[in-house]
Design an enzyme around this catalytic site. Structure first.
Site, short mmCIF file in Angstrom:
data_model
loop_
_atom_site.label_atom_id
_atom_site.label_comp_id
_atom_site.label_asym_id
_atom_site.label_seq_id
_atom_site.Cartn_x
_atom_site.Cartn_y
_atom_site.Cartn_z
N TYR A 24 0.83 -1.21 0.00
CA TYR A 24 0.00 0.00 0.00
C TYR A 24 0.86 1.26 0.00
O TYR A 24 0.36 2.35 -0.21
CB TYR A 24 -0.96 -0.01 1.19
CG TYR A 24 -0.30 0.13 2.52
CD1 TYR A 24 0.15 -0.98 3.19
CD2 TYR A 24 -0.06 1.37 3.08
CE1 TYR A 24 0.81 -0.86 4.39
CE2 TYR A 24 0.59 1.51 4.28
CZ TYR A 24 1.04 0.38 4.94
OH TYR A 24 1.70 0.52 6.13
N ASP A 44 8.40 -7.61 -6.06
CA ASP A 44 7.65 -8.10 -4.91
C ASP A 44 7.89 -9.61 -4.80
O ASP A 44 8.34 -10.25 -5.76
CB ASP A 44 6.14 -7.81 -5.07
CG ASP A 44 5.41 -7.80 -3.73
OD1 ASP A 44 5.12 -6.72 -3.22
OD2 ASP A 44 5.18 -8.91 -3.18
N THR A 136 8.96 2.38 7.74
CA THR A 136 9.15 2.96 9.08
C THR A 136 10.09 2.05 9.87
O THR A 136 9.84 0.85 9.98
CB THR A 136 7.80 3.06 9.81
OG1 THR A 136 6.91 3.83 9.00
CG2 THR A 136 7.95 3.71 11.17
N ARG A 170 4.44 8.74 4.63
CA ARG A 170 3.30 9.24 5.43
C ARG A 170 2.05 8.99 4.60
O ARG A 170 1.69 9.79 3.75
CB ARG A 170 3.44 10.76 5.68
CG ARG A 170 4.38 11.10 6.80
CD ARG A 170 4.45 12.60 7.02
NE ARG A 170 5.21 12.95 8.21
CZ ARG A 170 5.94 14.06 8.30
NH1 ARG A 170 6.03 14.88 7.27
NH2 ARG A 170 6.60 14.33 9.42
N LYS A 222 9.39 10.15 12.03
CA LYS A 222 8.27 9.27 11.73
C LYS A 222 7.76 8.55 12.98
O LYS A 222 6.56 8.50 13.27
CB LYS A 222 8.68 8.24 10.67
CG LYS A 222 7.66 7.15 10.43
CD LYS A 222 6.39 7.65 9.77
CE LYS A 222 5.37 6.52 9.78
NZ LYS A 222 4.36 6.63 8.79
N ASN A 226 3.96 9.35 15.28
CA ASN A 226 2.91 8.36 15.54
C ASN A 226 2.82 8.03 17.02
O ASN A 226 1.74 7.75 17.54
CB ASN A 226 3.14 7.12 14.70
CG ASN A 226 2.64 7.33 13.27
OD1 ASN A 226 1.97 8.32 12.98
ND2 ASN A 226 3.00 6.44 12.37
N GLY A 273 -6.24 0.71 16.53
CA GLY A 273 -5.75 -0.34 15.64
C GLY A 273 -4.94 0.24 14.49
O GLY A 273 -4.54 1.40 14.53
N CYS A 276 0.09 1.44 11.85
CA CYS A 276 1.11 2.41 12.28
C CYS A 276 1.10 2.65 13.78
O CYS A 276 2.09 2.44 14.46
CB CYS A 276 0.85 3.77 11.64
SG CYS A 276 0.72 3.79 9.92
N1 SAJ Z 1 -8.27 6.62 17.23
C1 SAJ Z 1 -8.87 6.90 18.48
N2 SAJ Z 1 -8.98 8.20 18.88
C2 SAJ Z 1 -8.54 9.23 18.09
C3 SAJ Z 1 -7.93 8.93 16.84
C4 SAJ Z 1 -7.81 7.62 16.43
O1 SAJ Z 1 -9.27 5.98 19.21
O2 SAJ Z 1 -8.69 10.39 18.49
C5 SAJ Z 1 -8.12 5.22 16.82
C6 SAJ Z 1 -8.83 4.89 15.52
O3 SAJ Z 1 -10.13 4.43 15.76
C7 SAJ Z 1 -7.94 3.79 14.94
C8 SAJ Z 1 -6.55 4.14 15.45
O4 SAJ Z 1 -6.74 5.01 16.57
O5 SAJ Z 1 -8.32 2.52 15.45
C9 SAJ Z 1 -5.66 4.81 14.41
O6 SAJ Z 1 -6.39 5.86 13.87
P1 SAJ Z 1 -5.64 7.04 12.97
O7 SAJ Z 1 -6.67 8.09 12.75
O8 SAJ Z 1 -4.38 7.40 13.60
O9 SAJ Z 1 -5.42 6.35 11.54
P2 SAJ Z 1 -4.16 5.55 10.99
O10 SAJ Z 1 -3.84 4.37 11.80
O11 SAJ Z 1 -4.40 5.32 9.53
O12 SAJ Z 1 -2.96 6.58 11.15
C10 SAJ Z 1 -2.37 7.19 10.03
C11 SAJ Z 1 -1.02 7.65 10.48
N3 SAJ Z 1 -0.32 8.15 9.32
C12 SAJ Z 1 0.90 7.64 9.05
O13 SAJ Z 1 1.45 6.78 9.71
C13 SAJ Z 1 1.57 8.22 7.86
C14 SAJ Z 1 -1.15 8.75 11.52
O14 SAJ Z 1 0.14 9.31 11.77
C15 SAJ Z 1 -2.03 9.86 11.01
O15 SAJ Z 1 -2.22 10.82 12.05
C16 SAJ Z 1 -3.39 9.30 10.61
O16 SAJ Z 1 -3.17 8.29 9.60
C17 SAJ Z 1 -4.22 10.40 10.01
O17 SAJ Z 1 -5.23 10.73 10.65
O18 SAJ Z 1 -3.84 10.89 8.95
#
Ligand code: SAJ
Length: 440
Positions: A24, A44, A136, A170, A222, A226, A273, A276
């Site tokens: 991805y 791959d 990462t 990112r 990075k 996170n 979940g 990252c």
């Molecule tokens: N979550 C919460 N509370 C929050 C935010 C998220 O419980 O306030 C939970 C979500 O339900 C999920 C998990 O955390 O289960 C992760 O959510 P996320 O919004 O962080 O989404 P991800 O995992 O796709 O994180 C990615 C990350 N991007 C990269 O690694 C490049 C993160 O750094 C970004 O902040 C996020 O995307 C984004 O929102 O762009």
């Protein structure tokens, strides 16, 4: 080839590119560079993935706007070609590495895929080529793992026989192409000249800042960004449990806290979940293992966030004293709303906890094939419904139908999803994460 010559080839777009790991991250990157006119070879280990790509088909599941069309176009034009064979990379001037870098159950980084890719690449790496790690990695990995493998296996010195950089990706599922273009990136080079050549390369696909740095800075940015998010979410979750204990409503508390400048309190929830956030804090914490620094906050935050699926069980048990033999409707399996991505999904832990108590989980998720289907059929005879993922579809739930299907009119809301008055007026007993206020 000197870094100056390589830089020129990059500027002319005559540099031949390779991307190792067509997942991805790697596949969208490969396709974007190909779209800009670079010749790109993708490697791959999965033959079916290579075959799909060479037929112009995207193997990436879920809604990724523009990706399938982009891949079809660059494969058709001959600019992107996938292969299983590293020998096809022998003429490449730049090689990007996007392989998985998981942590194991002891939260230690596992680099099998990275080591294998580096060793296979070393056997064919062109003299003077640039290698960029996009995966990462734990801070210190460039210096302690990547550099030695390449120097030992090529017999060449970094900065002369090859050049080496770290440019962490990112991306976010569902916005792969958008994030790759819009989000700034750190380009960490073995020298300022290498970092400058990397900036020139990435300026073809990144429309935002490209900040040059050294390796350790790039690795830290990075993992820190996170980890920062994970700690912020853990704070919200612990505050939610405090509010429950005090008979308050965390959602109201949060709304008023955020009125204070710089208090961007994040959202409590049923769990954290994804690919990252649950992993990167361990990469950061592991980077100082054995050094004279005590890491306490980061593991504690992970502990809180990992506990949340169990806390959802606690909320359920405030109404159902014993779960043995109960049937529980689980609403949402994906780790993120309106996504089909199930990696490290909080629901997987919640379901395991339910089953450990002798209950049966009836799982519904409109985005996950295995759990799609009629919500009300799945609800039939269940003792309660628990919302784990805030899929938009659940806004359309017909509470009358749901009430008729369930054995008990018990709803547990893990995401502050439904309007509590509306739900309670529909005759449901509603338990809300973080809200034990009188009207909650
Ligand atoms: N979550 C919460 N509370 C929050 C935010 C998220 O419980 O306030 C939970 C979500 O339900 C999920 C998990 O955390 O289960 C992760 O959510 P996320 O919004 O962080 O989404 P991800 O995992 O796709 O994180 C990615 C990350 N991007 C990269 O690694 C490049 C993160 O750094 C970004 O902040 C996020 O995307 C984004 O929102 O762009």
């Amino acid at each position: 080839m000197s870094i100056a010559e390589l830089h020129r080839k990059i500027e002319e777009r005559s540099a031949k590119l390779a991307v190792i790991g067509l997942g991805y991250v790697g596949l969208p990157v490969a396709a974007l560079f190909a779209q800009k006119g670079f010749s790109v070879s993708g490697v791959d280990v999965k033959a079916e993935r290579v075959d799909l790509i060479n037929r112009g088909i995207s193997p990436i599941e879920g809604k990724e706007p523009g990706l399938a069309e982009l891949i079809g176009g660059v494969v058709q034009s001959g600019k992107l070609r996938a292969t299983l064979d590293y020998a096809d990379l022998k003429d490449c001037d730049v090689v990007l590495i996007d392989v998985e870098t998981p942590v194991n159950h002891a939260h230690i980084p596992e680099y099998e895929a990275l080591r294998a890719a580096l060793k296979s690449l070393s056997a064919v790496l062109k003299n003077g080529a640039l290698v960029v790690i996009e995966s990462t990695i734990m801070p210190g990995t460039m210096h302690n793992v990547v550099l030695p493998i390449l120097e030992e296996n090529t017999g060449r010195k970094c900065g002369q026989g090859f050049f080496l950089g770290n440019c962490p990706e990112r991306v976010m599922p569902g916005k792969l192409l958008q994030n790759l273009a819009a989000m700034s990136r750190v380009v960490g080079g073995d020298s300022p000249e290498t970092a400058a050549a990397m900036r020139s390369l990435y300026s073809n696909i990144v429309q935002s800042d490209l900040d040059t740095a050294d390796w350790i800075t790039a690795e830290l940015v990075k993992t820190v960004e996170n980890t920062y998010r994970d700690v912020q979410i853990a704070f919200a979750n612990e505050t939610a449990m405090i509010c429950e204990a005090l008979g308050a409503d965390v959602w109201r508390v949060r709304e008023l806290v955020r009125k204070s400048p710089g208090r961007e309190m994040l959202l409590p929830g049923a769990g954290v979940g994804g690919h990252c956030i649950p992993k990167d804090p361990w990469l950061l914490a592991s980077s100082v293992k054995g050094l004279d620094v005590r890491v306490r906050l980061i593991p504690a935050a992970r502990d809180i966030n990992s506990f949340m699926p169990n806390h959802m069980l606690d909320l359920l048990k405030t109404r159902l004293s014993s779960l043995k033999g109960r049937k529980i409707l689980v609403l949402g399996y994906a780790y993120l709303e309106d996504s089909d991505d199930t990696r490290d999904a909080p629901s997987s832990y919640f379901i395991k906890a339910l089953e450990a108590e002798g209950a049966q989980a009836m799982v519904h998720d409109p985005f996950v094939k295995e759990y799609a289907g009629d919500l009300y059929e799945k609800a039939s005879g269940c003792d309660a419904a628990v919302l784990m993922t805030a899929h938009s579809e659940y806004r359309q739930v017909d509470f009358k139908r749901l009430k008729a299907a369930l054995k008990n009119c018990l709803l547990v809301d893990g995401r502050n999803f439904w309007d509590k008055t509306a739900v309670m007026e529909s005759g449901f007993d509603l338990v809300r994460l973080g809200d034990f206020s009188r009207q909650g």
